[in-house]
Scaffold this motif. Structure first.
Motif, short mmCIF file in Angstrom:
data_model
loop_
_atom_site.label_atom_id
_atom_site.label_comp_id
_atom_site.label_asym_id
_atom_site.label_seq_id
_atom_site.Cartn_x
_atom_site.Cartn_y
_atom_site.Cartn_z
N ILE A 5 0.85 -1.20 0.00
CA ILE A 5 0.00 0.00 0.00
C ILE A 5 0.88 1.26 0.00
O ILE A 5 0.52 2.29 -0.59
CB ILE A 5 -0.97 -0.04 1.20
N PHE A 6 2.08 1.13 0.59
CA PHE A 6 2.96 2.30 0.64
C PHE A 6 3.64 2.56 -0.70
O PHE A 6 3.89 3.72 -1.05
CB PHE A 6 4.00 2.15 1.76
N THR A 7 3.96 1.51 -1.48
CA THR A 7 4.54 1.78 -2.81
C THR A 7 3.48 2.43 -3.69
O THR A 7 3.79 3.25 -4.55
CB THR A 7 5.10 0.52 -3.49
N LYS A 8 2.21 2.07 -3.46
CA LYS A 8 1.14 2.72 -4.23
C LYS A 8 1.03 4.20 -3.84
O LYS A 8 0.74 5.06 -4.67
CB LYS A 8 -0.19 2.00 -4.01
N ILE A 9 1.25 4.47 -2.57
CA ILE A 9 1.24 5.87 -2.11
C ILE A 9 2.41 6.64 -2.75
O ILE A 9 2.24 7.74 -3.28
CB ILE A 9 1.28 5.93 -0.56
N VAL A 10 3.60 6.03 -2.74
CA VAL A 10 4.78 6.68 -3.34
C VAL A 10 4.53 6.96 -4.82
O VAL A 10 4.87 8.03 -5.34
CB VAL A 10 6.05 5.81 -3.16
N PHE A 28 4.94 10.83 4.94
CA PHE A 28 3.55 11.28 4.78
C PHE A 28 2.81 11.09 6.09
O PHE A 28 3.23 10.30 6.96
CB PHE A 28 2.86 10.50 3.65
N LEU A 29 1.71 11.83 6.23
CA LEU A 29 0.95 11.77 7.48
C LEU A 29 0.21 10.44 7.58
O LEU A 29 -0.37 9.96 6.60
CB LEU A 29 -0.05 12.92 7.55
N ASP A 30 0.24 9.86 8.79
CA ASP A 30 -0.50 8.62 9.05
C ASP A 30 -2.01 8.93 8.96
O ASP A 30 -2.49 9.93 9.47
CB ASP A 30 -0.15 8.08 10.44
N ILE A 31 -2.73 8.03 8.30
CA ILE A 31 -4.16 8.24 8.06
C ILE A 31 -4.98 8.12 9.35
O ILE A 31 -6.07 8.71 9.45
CB ILE A 31 -4.66 7.27 6.97
N ASN A 32 -4.46 7.38 10.31
CA ASN A 32 -5.13 7.23 11.62
C ASN A 32 -4.14 7.62 12.73
O ASN A 32 -3.61 6.76 13.43
CB ASN A 32 -5.62 5.79 11.85
N GLY A 37 0.17 15.26 13.70
CA GLY A 37 1.52 15.26 13.13
C GLY A 37 2.16 13.89 13.03
O GLY A 37 3.29 13.76 12.54
N HIS A 38 1.45 12.85 13.45
CA HIS A 38 1.97 11.46 13.35
C HIS A 38 2.33 11.19 11.89
O HIS A 38 1.49 11.24 11.00
CB HIS A 38 0.87 10.50 13.84
N THR A 39 3.60 10.90 11.67
CA THR A 39 4.15 10.82 10.31
C THR A 39 4.84 9.48 10.10
O THR A 39 5.45 8.93 11.03
CB THR A 39 5.17 11.97 10.12
P1 5GP Z 1 2.24 -0.50 11.53
O1 5GP Z 1 1.19 -1.03 12.46
O2 5GP Z 1 2.46 -1.42 10.35
O3 5GP Z 1 3.52 -0.14 12.24
O4 5GP Z 1 1.70 0.87 11.02
C1 5GP Z 1 1.03 1.05 9.83
C2 5GP Z 1 0.50 2.46 9.84
O5 5GP Z 1 0.12 2.80 8.51
C3 5GP Z 1 -0.72 2.65 10.73
O6 5GP Z 1 -0.43 3.65 11.70
C4 5GP Z 1 -1.82 3.07 9.76
O7 5GP Z 1 -2.68 4.04 10.28
C5 5GP Z 1 -1.04 3.59 8.57
N1 5GP Z 1 -1.70 3.41 7.29
C6 5GP Z 1 -2.22 2.25 6.81
N2 5GP Z 1 -2.75 2.46 5.58
C7 5GP Z 1 -2.55 3.76 5.29
C8 5GP Z 1 -2.88 4.56 4.14
O8 5GP Z 1 -3.46 4.13 3.16
N3 5GP Z 1 -2.50 5.87 4.19
C9 5GP Z 1 -1.84 6.40 5.25
N4 5GP Z 1 -1.51 7.70 5.20
N5 5GP Z 1 -1.52 5.67 6.35
C10 5GP Z 1 -1.86 4.37 6.37
#
Ligand code: 5GP
Length: 136
Positions: A5-10, A28-32, A37-39
């Motif tokens: 999912i991150f390579t798709k974001i890049v 990029f900013l974390d979606i949740n 500012g969680h990055t």
């Molecule tokens: P992990 O648990 O693998 O360390 O963290 C993955 C992080 O990626 C989580 O904090 C989650 O909110 C974030 N995340 C997952 N999918 C996406 C997305 O599509 N976009 C963004 N910006 N963050 C994502």
């Protein structure tokens, strides 16, 4: 190259709020977010685990962490931050693409780890250190 999912974001196939990019690194900013500012800071190439990321790519990612964190603190007014990397599913890794979390911290924000310290003897520590040091 493996796709995540991150390579798709890049690649720009999934939208994100980008805060930094260079040849090897994307942030990029974390979606949740756990905090404002969680990055997430990632190598552009998808490698699942820290120990499999070539040293130069790891160096490129870690080199940007302090400056980026400084900018995040300036933008959010946070006083401090945690840098966290979940490596492996037992450690909470959900996305199989190495990523450092920069999590801004403020006094009384309610975030934190369960830091349940254990009592061990000096002999146990010595034996364990020797076992670790003896690994190839
Ligand atoms: P992990 O648990 O693998 O360390 O963290 C993955 C992080 O990626 C989580 O904090 C989650 O909110 C974030 N995340 C997952 N999918 C996406 C997305 O599509 N976009 C963004 N910006 N963050 C994502």
């Amino acid at each position: 190259m493996a796709e995540t999912i991150f390579t798709k974001i890049v690649a720009g196939d999934i939208p994100c709020q980008r805060v930094f990019e260079n040849e090897h690194v994307f942030a990029f900013l974390d979606i949740n977010p756990l905090a404002e500012g969680h990055t997430l800071v990632i190598p552009k190439r998808a490698v699942a685990r820290l120990e499999d990321l070539p040293a130069e790519e790891l160096a490129a990612v870690t080199a940007v962490l302090p400056q980026l964190a400084k900018r995040i603190l300036a933008a959010t007014g946070a006083a401090a931050y945690n840098v966290l990397l979940n490596n492996g599913s037992e450690a909470g890794q959900e996305v199989q693409h190495v990523h450092f979390h920069i999590i801004p911290r403020k006094k009384g924000d309610g975030l934190g780890f369960r830091w349940n310290k254990k009592q061990v003897t000096a002999e146990e520590l010595t034996a364990l250190a020797e076992r670790i040091a003896a690994q190839g």
